[in-house]
Design a protein around this motif. Structure first.
Motif, PDB file in Angstrom:
ATOM      1  N   LEU A  44       0.748  -1.055   0.015  1.00 38.13           N
ATOM      2  CA  LEU A  44      -0.047   0.080  -0.104  1.00 38.13           C
ATOM      3  C   LEU A  44       0.808   1.318  -0.018  1.00 38.13           C
ATOM      4  N   LEU A 101       2.504   1.932  -3.289  1.00 37.28           N
ATOM      5  CA  LEU A 101       1.516   2.125  -4.584  1.00 37.28           C
ATOM      6  C   LEU A 101       1.222   3.596  -4.381  1.00 37.28           C
ATOM      7  N   TYR A 132      -1.101   5.850  -7.320  1.00 37.95           N
ATOM      8  CA  TYR A 132      -2.160   4.716  -7.539  1.00 37.95           C
ATOM      9  C   TYR A 132      -3.484   5.092  -6.678  1.00 37.95           C
ATOM     10  N   ILE A 149      -6.068   3.004  -4.825  1.00 37.92           N
ATOM     11  CA  ILE A 149      -6.382   1.770  -4.681  1.00 37.92           C
ATOM     12  C   ILE A 149      -7.712   1.489  -4.243  1.00 37.92           C
TER      13      ILE A 149
END
Length: 361
Positions: free
Chosen positions: A28, A31, A36, A38
């Motif tokens: 996480l 990312l 991103y 998510i």
């Protein structure tokens, strides 16, 4: 508006056990750093829902059925749950328009990966164990790339898809404080520490073996015993140099840092964390009679690479455990050196780079 993308979007999926969720959680921060948006698809009420909700990530529950290789009355109803889950996953993917899907495994991922393939969304699968489980075996033909923890796993994967990455490890595990761990347990700095990890449910055979030789062990070591839910031995409460907990979450990084030697089952995520933290270790894999044998293969690979000492459950008793502890502790420097030389030391960076590459195409 849900279908309007303002940044790169990834769907993570995985569930059924914590081992199918924690590697996703480990990804996480990186990312997010790569920009991103998510989203997570899991089962309605699986362990993944509770774990993911802590991170304020939009969570979507779908129908999930287990695909069994043995007779069970649920075999007649679960295929309908899978079909329903596929339709739900296809609808979500159409609405969310992800750039890429990352699947950690578990049966809830099957409809997600199949739907992503149908919608022409690239998918990366991560296989933790030496040999792919049934859910991942179904999904591999639909995947763009397949990540693996073990060199041996590459032999059972399509060569154009296989990538040796290792397992993503939660960054907080690297921030442990040895002195804080010792203080938490009421331990001294003058004796080495053994950390015993039997899994979240605990292991009766491992617990019994440790406790059967506890007086001998305490002559030389201090023991932190994570014994599993409802497996505390109240007669041992207050024993100097010995602490037992059903489960530890917040302080785990401190306890790992305090440990000079770890005794553990051989689940893929657990042993990859041990490897990343360079902890000399004894692995006691779940027996073939109680599993599909994946822990035995995981442990054998780590032993072959020089990372671990393997003590088969069938040979486990107090004396064999004492012998193993003495052997590993005397040779701990060699185990640490072997683990330091491992190629699997940057799984998060490798996997996120792979995600970036696949998402671009």
């Amino acid at each position: 508006m849900e279908g309007y993308k303002i940044m790169k979007r990834i769907i993570l999926t995985g569930g059924g056990t914590a081992g199918h969720v924690t590697p996703n959680i480990a990804l996480l921060p990186e990312l997010k750093a790569h920009g991103y948006d998510i989203r997570y698809i899991g089962s309605y009420d699986g362990i993944e829902k509770k774990l993911i909700e802590e991170f304020d990530i939009p969570y979507y529950g779908i129908s999930s059925g287990k695909l069994r290789r043995y007779f069970d009355p649920k075999n007649f109803s679960d295929p309908f749950k899978v079909v329903k889950g596929y339709r739900q996953a296809a609808k979500l993917i159409k609405e969310l328009k992800p750039d890429v899907v990352f699947s950690k495994g578990g049966f809830v991922t099957v409809p997600v990966v199949l739907a992503a393939k149908r919608k022409k969304i690239p998918t990366i699968i991560h296989e933790s164990d030496m040999t792919p489980g049934l859910a991942n075996r179904i999904c591999i033909p639909c995947a763009t790339k397949v990540c693996a923890n073990f060199p041996e796993t590459l032999q059972s994967l399509p060569p154009e898809k296989a990538v040796l990455t290792g397992s993503p490890i939660r960054k907080e595990l690297f921030s442990g404080n040895k002195l804080a761990g010792l203080e938490f347990c009421g331990f001294t700095v003058n004796k080495p520490v053994i950390l015993v990890i039997g899994g979240s449910l605990g292991s009766v055979v491992v617990n019994d073996a440790v406790r059967s030789v506890l007086p001998v062990l305490l002559e030389k070591y201090q023991i932190i015993h994570l014994c599993g839910k409802d497996k505390l031995d109240h007669k041992l409460a207050g024993t100097p140099g010995y602490v037992q907990y059903e489960y530890i979450k917040k302080e785990l990084s401190d306890l790992m840092d305090a440990a000079d030697l770890v005794i553990s089952r051989a689940g893929a995520n657990a042993i990859c964390e041990i490897l990343a933290l360079r902890k000399p270790n004894i692995l006691i894999p779940l027996s073939a009679a109680a599993s599909r044998g994946d822990q035995i293969l995981n442990a054998a690979s780590f032993q072959k690479q020089g990372f671990s000492y393997v003590l088969p459950e069938e040979k486990l008793d107090g004396q064999s455990l004492l012998n193993a502890i003495e052997a590993v502790y005397q040779d701990k420097r060699n185990y640490i050196d072997k683990m330091t030389q491992s190629e699997l030391n940057n799984a998060i960076g490798t996997i996120v780079s792979l995600i970036e590459e696949v998402a671009k195409h």
